[in-house]
Design a protein around this motif. Sequence first.
Motif, PDB file in Angstrom:
ATOM      1  N   LYS A 235     -54.408 -29.539   8.015  1.00 31.08           N
ATOM      2  CA  LYS A 235     -53.302 -29.835   7.113  1.00 31.08           C
ATOM      3  C   LYS A 235     -53.240 -31.340   6.871  1.00 31.08           C
ATOM      4  O   LYS A 235     -53.885 -32.129   7.577  1.00 31.08           O
ATOM      5  CB  LYS A 235     -51.973 -29.353   7.701  1.00 31.08           C
ATOM      6  CG  LYS A 235     -51.876 -27.844   7.906  1.00 31.08           C
ATOM      7  CD  LYS A 235     -51.833 -27.088   6.595  1.00 31.08           C
ATOM      8  CE  LYS A 235     -51.721 -25.587   6.829  1.00 31.08           C
ATOM      9  NZ  LYS A 235     -51.686 -24.827   5.554  1.00 31.08           N
ATOM     10  N   ALA A 236     -52.469 -31.716   5.872  1.00 30.68           N
ATOM     11  CA  ALA A 236     -52.251 -33.130   5.569  1.00 30.68           C
ATOM     12  C   ALA A 236     -50.771 -33.444   5.733  1.00 30.68           C
ATOM     13  O   ALA A 236     -49.910 -32.613   5.433  1.00 30.68           O
ATOM     14  CB  ALA A 236     -52.704 -33.450   4.149  1.00 30.68           C
ATOM     15  N   VAL A 237     -50.476 -34.652   6.207  1.00 30.13           N
ATOM     16  CA  VAL A 237     -49.095 -35.056   6.434  1.00 30.13           C
ATOM     17  C   VAL A 237     -48.902 -36.484   5.935  1.00 30.13           C
ATOM     18  O   VAL A 237     -49.803 -37.321   6.042  1.00 30.13           O
ATOM     19  CB  VAL A 237     -48.722 -34.944   7.940  1.00 30.13           C
ATOM     20  CG1 VAL A 237     -49.620 -35.830   8.787  1.00 30.13           C
ATOM     21  CG2 VAL A 237     -47.265 -35.289   8.173  1.00 30.13           C
ATOM     22  N   ASP A 238     -47.739 -36.749   5.375  1.00 33.56           N
ATOM     23  CA  ASP A 238     -47.394 -38.104   4.938  1.00 33.56           C
ATOM     24  C   ASP A 238     -45.919 -38.331   5.233  1.00 33.56           C
ATOM     25  O   ASP A 238     -45.044 -37.867   4.497  1.00 33.56           O
ATOM     26  CB  ASP A 238     -47.669 -38.285   3.446  1.00 33.56           C
ATOM     27  CG  ASP A 238     -47.294 -39.689   2.962  1.00 33.56           C
ATOM     28  OD1 ASP A 238     -47.133 -40.578   3.824  1.00 33.56           O
ATOM     29  OD2 ASP A 238     -47.168 -39.881   1.740  1.00 33.56           O
ATOM     30  N   ILE A 239     -45.634 -39.026   6.327  1.00 35.64           N
ATOM     31  CA  ILE A 239     -44.244 -39.265   6.713  1.00 35.64           C
ATOM     32  C   ILE A 239     -43.820 -40.704   6.462  1.00 35.64           C
ATOM     33  O   ILE A 239     -42.700 -41.089   6.811  1.00 35.64           O
ATOM     34  CB  ILE A 239     -44.018 -38.923   8.201  1.00 35.64           C
ATOM     35  CG1 ILE A 239     -44.875 -39.825   9.095  1.00 35.64           C
ATOM     36  CG2 ILE A 239     -44.309 -37.458   8.465  1.00 35.64           C
ATOM     37  CD1 ILE A 239     -44.537 -39.716  10.565  1.00 35.64           C
ATOM     38  N   THR A 240     -44.689 -41.505   5.869  1.00 38.82           N
ATOM     39  CA  THR A 240     -44.349 -42.905   5.622  1.00 38.82           C
ATOM     40  C   THR A 240     -43.394 -43.017   4.438  1.00 38.82           C
ATOM     41  O   THR A 240     -43.477 -42.263   3.471  1.00 38.82           O
ATOM     42  CB  THR A 240     -45.608 -43.736   5.337  1.00 38.82           C
ATOM     43  OG1 THR A 240     -46.295 -43.187   4.200  1.00 38.82           O
ATOM     44  CG2 THR A 240     -46.540 -43.712   6.536  1.00 38.82           C
ATOM     45  N   TYR A 241     -42.486 -43.973   4.551  1.00 40.19           N
ATOM     46  CA  TYR A 241     -41.515 -44.222   3.478  1.00 40.19           C
ATOM     47  C   TYR A 241     -41.078 -45.674   3.608  1.00 40.19           C
ATOM     48  O   TYR A 241     -40.214 -46.024   4.404  1.00 40.19           O
ATOM     49  CB  TYR A 241     -40.322 -43.274   3.608  1.00 40.19           C
ATOM     50  CG  TYR A 241     -39.415 -43.265   2.401  1.00 40.19           C
ATOM     51  CD1 TYR A 241     -39.859 -42.791   1.173  1.00 40.19           C
ATOM     52  CD2 TYR A 241     -38.105 -43.723   2.497  1.00 40.19           C
ATOM     53  CE1 TYR A 241     -39.030 -42.776   0.070  1.00 40.19           C
ATOM     54  CE2 TYR A 241     -37.261 -43.709   1.398  1.00 40.19           C
ATOM     55  CZ  TYR A 241     -37.730 -43.237   0.183  1.00 40.19           C
ATOM     56  OH  TYR A 241     -36.903 -43.220  -0.919  1.00 40.19           O
ATOM     57  N   ASP A 242     -41.705 -46.534   2.833  1.00 40.55           N
ATOM     58  CA  ASP A 242     -41.555 -47.979   3.008  1.00 40.55           C
ATOM     59  C   ASP A 242     -40.142 -48.484   2.760  1.00 40.55           C
ATOM     60  O   ASP A 242     -39.785 -49.583   3.196  1.00 40.55           O
ATOM     61  CB  ASP A 242     -42.532 -48.720   2.085  1.00 40.55           C
ATOM     62  CG  ASP A 242     -43.985 -48.482   2.483  1.00 40.55           C
ATOM     63  OD1 ASP A 242     -44.213 -48.147   3.659  1.00 40.55           O
ATOM     64  OD2 ASP A 242     -44.878 -48.612   1.621  1.00 40.55           O
ATOM     65  N   SER A 243     -39.325 -47.719   2.056  1.00 35.08           N
ATOM     66  CA  SER A 243     -37.970 -48.179   1.745  1.00 35.08           C
ATOM     67  C   SER A 243     -37.024 -48.066   2.932  1.00 35.08           C
ATOM     68  O   SER A 243     -35.889 -48.534   2.859  1.00 35.08           O
ATOM     69  CB  SER A 243     -37.402 -47.370   0.568  1.00 35.08           C
ATOM     70  OG  SER A 243     -38.185 -47.556  -0.589  1.00 35.08           O
ATOM     71  N   MET A 244     -37.472 -47.441   4.011  1.00 36.29           N
ATOM     72  CA  MET A 244     -36.623 -47.270   5.181  1.00 36.29           C
ATOM     73  C   MET A 244     -37.133 -48.124   6.339  1.00 36.29           C
ATOM     74  O   MET A 244     -38.322 -48.436   6.416  1.00 36.29           O
ATOM     75  CB  MET A 244     -36.592 -45.797   5.613  1.00 36.29           C
ATOM     76  CG  MET A 244     -35.965 -44.860   4.614  1.00 36.29           C
ATOM     77  SD  MET A 244     -35.856 -43.170   5.249  1.00 36.29           S
ATOM     78  CE  MET A 244     -34.739 -43.417   6.636  1.00 36.29           C
ATOM     79  N   GLU A 245     -36.218 -48.492   7.223  1.00 38.30           N
ATOM     80  CA  GLU A 245     -36.601 -49.241   8.414  1.00 38.30           C
ATOM     81  C   GLU A 245     -37.556 -48.397   9.259  1.00 38.30           C
ATOM     82  O   GLU A 245     -37.301 -47.213   9.496  1.00 38.30           O
ATOM     83  CB  GLU A 245     -35.356 -49.601   9.226  1.00 38.30           C
ATOM     84  CG  GLU A 245     -35.647 -50.464  10.435  1.00 38.30           C
ATOM     85  CD  GLU A 245     -34.385 -50.836  11.196  1.00 38.30           C
ATOM     86  OE1 GLU A 245     -34.511 -51.501  12.241  1.00 38.30           O
ATOM     87  OE2 GLU A 245     -33.286 -50.458  10.739  1.00 38.30           O
ATOM     88  N   ASP A 246     -38.633 -48.987   9.700  1.00 35.69           N
ATOM     89  CA  ASP A 246     -39.685 -48.304  10.466  1.00 35.69           C
ATOM     90  C   ASP A 246     -40.361 -47.205   9.651  1.00 35.69           C
ATOM     91  O   ASP A 246     -41.033 -46.333  10.213  1.00 35.69           O
ATOM     92  CB  ASP A 246     -39.128 -47.695  11.761  1.00 35.69           C
ATOM     93  CG  ASP A 246     -38.599 -48.756  12.720  1.00 35.69           C
ATOM     94  OD1 ASP A 246     -39.170 -49.862  12.727  1.00 35.69           O
ATOM     95  OD2 ASP A 246     -37.630 -48.480  13.442  1.00 35.69           O
TER      96      ASP A 246
END
Length: 345
Positions: free
Chosen positions: A127-138
């Motif tokens: 599977k593929a996952v993308d949990i990054t979200y630059d607009s949030m802290e960390d």
Amino acid sequence: MRITLAPDWGPSGAKNPLHELKMADWWNQNKMGGTFSDYELVQMVTSNPADAIKWNNYVGRIQNGLEADFLVVDNIAEDPYRTMIEAIDPDIRLVTVGGLAVFGDVDMMQAINGEDHELVNGDGFQKAVDITYDSMEDGAQSFSSLEETLTKAMRYDRQEMFDEWGKNTRTWEEFNAWLDQSYSTLGEIPLDPIFTYGDDRYFDVLNRSSPFNSKGTIDLYTRYYDVDFDANGNRSETFTPPDTDPVIPDPPDDGNGGEVVVAQCNEGDTKLTDEGCNTCVCVEEEWVCTEMACVQDDTGFTDPESDLFSSLLDPTSPVYWIMMFVALTVILGSAASLWMLVRKP
């Protein structure tokens, strides 16, 4: 009564809501005679939790104006609600949160996010996952970095812990003495795989658990997870509903070919509406509710002080009659006291 389901409770220790849903389905089929329909079970992990915490204006349903939280599943059964109950890790095609694709099949994630994703391997599937979200802290933390951090923490390596944070307050000797005194029973614990499918250790622990099987042998693996997939992640065999699946009965007949109308309530019962600012009274086995406008704050939740004020002016509200009784008691008591004073020689 509104019933909701969530993972991470004893004794099943489910990793995700889909597995918890299977636990509820098994119990419903084998211990409750199919009391709940597939639709009602799915409500327990979708709309019911949202309604229970008053987030129904944001999530819980596929509806215009709500957050775009979607779960896309391979077509397993003829009934979509049975499909959701039966779905296991490889069956999940896509998960979106607030319209953002965060998990799913590699081809789906590539089509939406391009190469902005990480690959996660399961037992014979990927599977593929993308949990990054630059607009949030960390928000720049990747899945692999979080997994590495958790693995390191659960490794319980004293030298690693000392180098990471222990040396800031203690010497090496003091650090070891403190661990021996406070956490002598701790040791290395392996990090569980994120997927339930293929986690043999998890099912082995469940099958050997006395509390888990205290009401009878529960074999969730054979019932839901003993499935073969091809190289593309598709089920190699067509799904066949189990014999224990409940059959939804026809509505009761009144004897003349018409459907029996089931009473909604008992005469004289009262309740608050879902938004909490109107009162309903049972009249002729049906709810009759006031329709006052609800005062809401910026978050969309009803202001309880406004509800109370409205109830004071609403003759159908129990609060109205309680306050009337209190007021009459005070008035009559005051009148009696005044009369006694006037008559006193």
